[in-house]
Design a protein around this motif. Structure first.
Motif, mmCIF file in Angstrom:
data_model
loop_
_atom_site.group_PDB
_atom_site.id
_atom_site.type_symbol
_atom_site.label_atom_id
_atom_site.label_comp_id
_atom_site.label_asym_id
_atom_site.label_seq_id
_atom_site.Cartn_x
_atom_site.Cartn_y
_atom_site.Cartn_z
ATOM 1 N N MET A 57 0.814 -1.204 0.000
ATOM 2 C CA MET A 57 0.000 0.000 0.000
ATOM 3 C C MET A 57 0.848 1.255 0.000
ATOM 4 S SD MET A 57 -1.356 0.198 3.915
ATOM 5 C CE MET A 57 -2.253 1.653 3.503
ATOM 6 N N ALA A 58 0.282 2.293 -0.578
ATOM 7 C CA ALA A 58 0.917 3.608 -0.583
ATOM 8 C C ALA A 58 -0.190 4.643 -0.587
ATOM 9 C CB ALA A 58 1.818 3.775 -1.801
ATOM 10 N N ARG A 59 0.082 5.781 0.077
ATOM 11 C CA ARG A 59 -0.893 6.871 0.122
ATOM 12 C C ARG A 59 -0.179 8.188 -0.146
ATOM 13 N NH1 ARG A 59 -4.201 5.022 5.481
ATOM 14 N NH2 ARG A 59 -5.114 3.195 4.515
ATOM 15 N N CYS A 60 -0.777 8.984 -1.007
ATOM 16 C CA CYS A 60 -0.212 10.278 -1.372
ATOM 17 C C CYS A 60 -1.252 11.361 -1.107
ATOM 18 C CB CYS A 60 0.165 10.277 -2.853
ATOM 19 S SG CYS A 60 0.985 11.788 -3.392
ATOM 20 N N SER A 61 -0.849 12.404 -0.397
ATOM 21 C CA SER A 61 -1.735 13.513 -0.072
ATOM 22 C C SER A 61 -1.575 14.630 -1.092
ATOM 23 C CB SER A 61 -1.417 14.032 1.333
ATOM 24 O OG SER A 61 -2.282 15.083 1.691
ATOM 25 N N LEU A 62 -2.707 15.075 -1.635
ATOM 26 C CA LEU A 62 -2.717 16.185 -2.583
ATOM 27 C C LEU A 62 -3.305 17.409 -1.892
ATOM 28 C CD1 LEU A 62 -4.222 14.363 -5.698
ATOM 29 C CD2 LEU A 62 -1.826 14.711 -5.131
ATOM 30 N N PRO A 63 -2.845 18.583 -2.153
ATOM 31 C CA PRO A 63 -2.009 19.024 -3.261
ATOM 32 C C PRO A 63 -0.508 19.016 -2.967
ATOM 33 C CG PRO A 63 -2.854 20.947 -2.160
ATOM 34 C CD PRO A 63 -3.420 19.732 -1.446
ATOM 35 N N HIS A 98 7.515 5.928 -8.228
ATOM 36 C CA HIS A 98 7.744 6.960 -9.252
ATOM 37 C C HIS A 98 6.620 6.943 -10.291
ATOM 38 C CE1 HIS A 98 9.832 9.705 -11.881
ATOM 39 N NE2 HIS A 98 9.701 8.836 -12.871
ATOM 40 N N LYS A 99 6.210 5.754 -10.737
ATOM 41 C CA LYS A 99 5.113 5.642 -11.702
ATOM 42 C C LYS A 99 3.811 6.165 -11.091
ATOM 43 C CE LYS A 99 6.993 1.724 -14.237
ATOM 44 N NZ LYS A 99 6.851 0.294 -14.537
ATOM 45 N N PHE A 100 3.567 5.830 -9.826
ATOM 46 C CA PHE A 100 2.364 6.310 -9.156
ATOM 47 C C PHE A 100 2.376 7.832 -9.046
ATOM 48 C CE2 PHE A 100 2.179 2.128 -6.528
ATOM 49 C CZ PHE A 100 1.732 1.440 -7.639
ATOM 50 N N GLU A 101 3.549 8.380 -8.784
ATOM 51 C CA GLU A 101 3.668 9.835 -8.667
ATOM 52 C C GLU A 101 3.308 10.513 -9.992
ATOM 53 O OE1 GLU A 101 7.260 12.647 -7.382
ATOM 54 O OE2 GLU A 101 6.548 11.245 -5.842
ATOM 55 N N MET A 102 3.725 9.912 -11.093
ATOM 56 C CA MET A 102 3.368 10.466 -12.408
ATOM 57 C C MET A 102 1.852 10.392 -12.622
ATOM 58 S SD MET A 102 6.568 9.423 -14.931
ATOM 59 C CE MET A 102 5.936 7.810 -15.221
ATOM 60 N N ILE A 103 1.228 9.298 -12.203
ATOM 61 C CA ILE A 103 -0.228 9.163 -12.308
ATOM 62 C C ILE A 103 -0.917 10.236 -11.478
ATOM 63 C CG2 ILE A 103 -2.197 7.710 -11.652
ATOM 64 C CD1 ILE A 103 -0.424 5.255 -12.387
ATOM 65 N N SER A 152 -0.396 13.862 -12.964
ATOM 66 C CA SER A 152 -1.111 14.132 -14.215
ATOM 67 C C SER A 152 -2.629 14.065 -14.055
ATOM 68 C CB SER A 152 -0.651 13.175 -15.315
ATOM 69 O OG SER A 152 -0.968 11.851 -14.980
ATOM 70 N N ASN A 153 -3.100 13.553 -12.922
ATOM 71 C CA ASN A 153 -4.548 13.423 -12.724
ATOM 72 C C ASN A 153 -5.056 14.110 -11.465
ATOM 73 O OD1 ASN A 153 -5.484 11.502 -14.944
ATOM 74 N ND2 ASN A 153 -3.697 10.448 -14.113
ATOM 75 N N ALA A 154 -4.241 14.943 -10.830
ATOM 76 C CA ALA A 154 -4.632 15.591 -9.575
ATOM 77 C C ALA A 154 -5.953 16.343 -9.732
ATOM 78 C CB ALA A 154 -3.527 16.517 -9.084
ATOM 79 N N HIS A 155 -6.109 17.044 -10.839
ATOM 80 C CA HIS A 155 -7.348 17.814 -11.042
ATOM 81 C C HIS A 155 -8.571 16.906 -11.070
ATOM 82 C CE1 HIS A 155 -6.236 16.461 -15.053
ATOM 83 N NE2 HIS A 155 -7.442 16.781 -15.486
ATOM 84 N N LEU A 156 -8.420 15.688 -11.590
ATOM 85 C CA LEU A 156 -9.536 14.752 -11.624
ATOM 86 C C LEU A 156 -9.824 14.178 -10.240
ATOM 87 C CD1 LEU A 156 -8.745 12.869 -14.941
ATOM 88 C CD2 LEU A 156 -10.457 14.652 -14.548
ATOM 89 N N PHE A 157 -8.771 13.872 -9.473
ATOM 90 C CA PHE A 157 -8.984 13.376 -8.113
ATOM 91 C C PHE A 157 -9.765 14.402 -7.290
ATOM 92 C CE2 PHE A 157 -5.051 10.789 -9.009
ATOM 93 C CZ PHE A 157 -5.705 9.565 -9.033
ATOM 94 N N PHE A 158 -9.406 15.683 -7.422
ATOM 95 C CA PHE A 158 -10.135 16.728 -6.701
ATOM 96 C C PHE A 158 -11.570 16.853 -7.209
ATOM 97 C CE2 PHE A 158 -6.112 18.160 -4.982
ATOM 98 C CZ PHE A 158 -6.489 18.653 -3.744
ATOM 99 N N LYS A 159 -11.743 16.805 -8.521
ATOM 100 C CA LYS A 159 -13.081 16.926 -9.110
ATOM 101 C C LYS A 159 -13.991 15.811 -8.619
ATOM 102 C CE LYS A 159 -15.475 16.737 -13.550
ATOM 103 N NZ LYS A 159 -15.311 16.631 -15.001
ATOM 104 N N TYR A 160 -13.515 14.561 -8.710
ATOM 105 C CA TYR A 160 -14.343 13.427 -8.309
ATOM 106 C C TYR A 160 -14.555 13.391 -6.799
ATOM 107 C CZ TYR A 160 -13.646 11.849 -13.096
ATOM 108 O OH TYR A 160 -13.617 11.765 -14.462
ATOM 109 N N ALA A 161 -13.554 13.764 -6.018
ATOM 110 C CA ALA A 161 -13.704 13.796 -4.567
ATOM 111 C C ALA A 161 -14.741 14.837 -4.161
ATOM 112 C CB ALA A 161 -12.367 14.092 -3.904
ATOM 113 N N GLU A 162 -14.729 15.963 -4.836
ATOM 114 C CA GLU A 162 -15.664 17.042 -4.527
ATOM 115 C C GLU A 162 -17.101 16.677 -4.908
ATOM 116 O OE1 GLU A 162 -15.106 21.734 -4.586
ATOM 117 O OE2 GLU A 162 -14.994 20.830 -6.578
ATOM 118 N N ASN A 163 -17.235 15.857 -5.956
ATOM 119 C CA ASN A 163 -18.564 15.484 -6.446
ATOM 120 C C ASN A 163 -19.024 14.117 -5.972
ATOM 121 O OD1 ASN A 163 -19.068 17.846 -7.982
ATOM 122 N ND2 ASN A 163 -17.563 17.134 -9.468
ATOM 123 N N GLY A 164 -18.326 13.506 -5.031
ATOM 124 C CA GLY A 164 -18.758 12.231 -4.481
ATOM 125 C C GLY A 164 -18.276 11.006 -5.207
ATOM 126 N N GLY A 165 -17.275 11.129 -6.090
ATOM 127 C CA GLY A 165 -16.709 9.993 -6.788
ATOM 128 C C GLY A 165 -17.278 9.821 -8.177
#
Length: 85
Positions: free
Chosen positions: A38-44, A60-65, A68-81
């Motif tokens: 397991m790994a957990r990354c806190s945004l922003p 490193h690969k996860f960090e690139m994911i 490149s998708n931080a805006h989507l993680f925030f969008k989906y988190a804000e809208n309930g997934g």
């Protein structure tokens, strides 16, 4: 989202810190014979708050994911997934 090696990528709901800053935690989990890697990354901040079982190359690969998708993680988190029918 599930990757080819069975690693699942999930995110938290939209969280708010004590100082009012919004954040999302992205979780990476992969089943093993004895439990999970397991790994957990806190945004922003892109701070890795937990890492166990994944190699530096995988992180490193996860960090690139995540980057490149931080805006989507925030969008989906804000809208309930993501609602998949």
């Amino acid at each position: 989202m599930t990757l080819a090696d069975e690693t699942e990528i999930l995110h938290s709901q939209l969280l708010t810190d004590d100082n009012g800053e919004k954040r999302v935690v992205v979780h990476f989990e992969r089943p093993t014979e004895t439990g999970f890697d397991m790994a957990r990354c806190s945004l922003p901040s892109y701070q890795w708050i937990k890492r166990d079982g994944f190699t530096e190359e995988e992180i490193h690969k996860f960090e690139m994911i995540v980057k490149s998708n931080a805006h989507l993680f925030f969008k989906y988190a804000e809208n309930g997934g993501i609602q998949i029918a």
